[in-house]
Design an enzyme around this catalytic site. Sequence first.
Site, mmCIF file in Angstrom:
data_model
loop_
_atom_site.group_PDB
_atom_site.id
_atom_site.type_symbol
_atom_site.label_atom_id
_atom_site.label_comp_id
_atom_site.label_asym_id
_atom_site.label_seq_id
_atom_site.Cartn_x
_atom_site.Cartn_y
_atom_site.Cartn_z
ATOM 1 N N ASP A 73 -8.522 -3.672 -5.891
ATOM 2 C CA ASP A 73 -8.470 -4.576 -4.738
ATOM 3 C C ASP A 73 -9.268 -4.062 -3.545
ATOM 4 O OD1 ASP A 73 -6.953 -2.513 -3.699
ATOM 5 O OD2 ASP A 73 -5.116 -3.672 -3.446
ATOM 6 N N HIS A 98 -7.263 -5.742 -0.712
ATOM 7 C CA HIS A 98 -6.122 -4.969 -0.218
ATOM 8 C C HIS A 98 -5.543 -5.548 1.077
ATOM 9 C CE1 HIS A 98 -3.687 -1.402 -0.776
ATOM 10 N NE2 HIS A 98 -3.829 -1.083 0.496
ATOM 11 N N SER A 134 0.834 -1.193 0.000
ATOM 12 C CA SER A 134 0.000 0.000 0.000
ATOM 13 C C SER A 134 0.877 1.254 0.000
ATOM 14 C CB SER A 134 -0.959 -0.047 1.193
ATOM 15 O OG SER A 134 -1.948 0.940 1.092
ATOM 16 N N HIS A 135 0.671 2.167 0.967
ATOM 17 C CA HIS A 135 1.506 3.374 1.018
ATOM 18 C C HIS A 135 2.979 3.021 1.240
ATOM 19 C CE1 HIS A 135 1.889 7.793 2.648
ATOM 20 N NE2 HIS A 135 2.463 7.616 1.472
#
Length: 315
Positions: free
Chosen positions: A260, A281, A113-114
């Site tokens: 996702d 996710h 993710s980030h």
Amino acid sequence: MRAFRPFAAGRQLWRRAVLAATLVAAAGAAHAGYTSTRYPIVLMHGMTGFDRIGSVDYFYGIPQALRNDGAQVYVAEVSAFNSSEARGEQLLEQVRSIVALTGAQKVNLIGHSHGSHTVRYVASVAPELVASVTAVGGPNKGSEMADFIDTKVPDGSPLRPMVSSVVDTLGKLIGFFSGKPEYEENSLAGLRSLTSAGSAEFTAKFPQGMPTTACGDGPEIDNGVRYYSWTGDKVFTNPLDLVDWGMLALSPIFGGIKQDGLVSVCSSKLGKSLGVYSQNHLDEVNQLIGITDWFAVSPVTLYRQHANRLQGLGL
């Protein structure tokens, strides 16, 4: 009729047992060292993330699975909410410590993710310390979900400072319970980093590994660092996972594009794409506590396979 020979039958059973034990031992030997890479693996969490709270890993069960077959694994922790650059500087400090501690020249960075922006930053400013970068479900071109939130709570809205205060407090609580309370939290900077506009600004400064087409792969090798990515394209994967229901409710925000639950497939591309899987996710890091698609490849397996891939590349 041949007479029954109990001793011969016993010898046959013994041979079969020895053969079975030999096959089991061979299988175990084949996996010993399967994930052993030349350089340590550093796992980097995304927004709202942590390394470990109580008995729960952010990368649930993944560090242990990698270590069991030979990998040297470190799980980094940075601000739960902050800009990509701020998180990147925090990770860079930890990478330097890992290199000094292990004597390794470089590390293999894997960001979820980030965490994708975070590891990209480190590879861009200190490529001499990085052998490979892998983005898992990374919003490299931004997240439609971040764009949606930014639109609904725009600059100038009285709700913006209120929401920011609540989210920053959540970040501080995450840091406290994970044993890392010292990092600053800045949810507005974090949100900006994950919007399409903010991600484009980040890529303009740190373009390594990024595709030049709308939904294609980027370069596998850029500035001496190898770049990879994979993602999921299924929002609802297991009815027992309560988070799946929330993602399903929010999925109309994406307007039908493959995603996702938080990041579109096209946005996730970085370097060489290693696949798109039946995961959302959170499944990408084996959450919620291992409740993922029963009929798809295990998220843990993907990390193990990737470690073996890096091993084969001498990384």
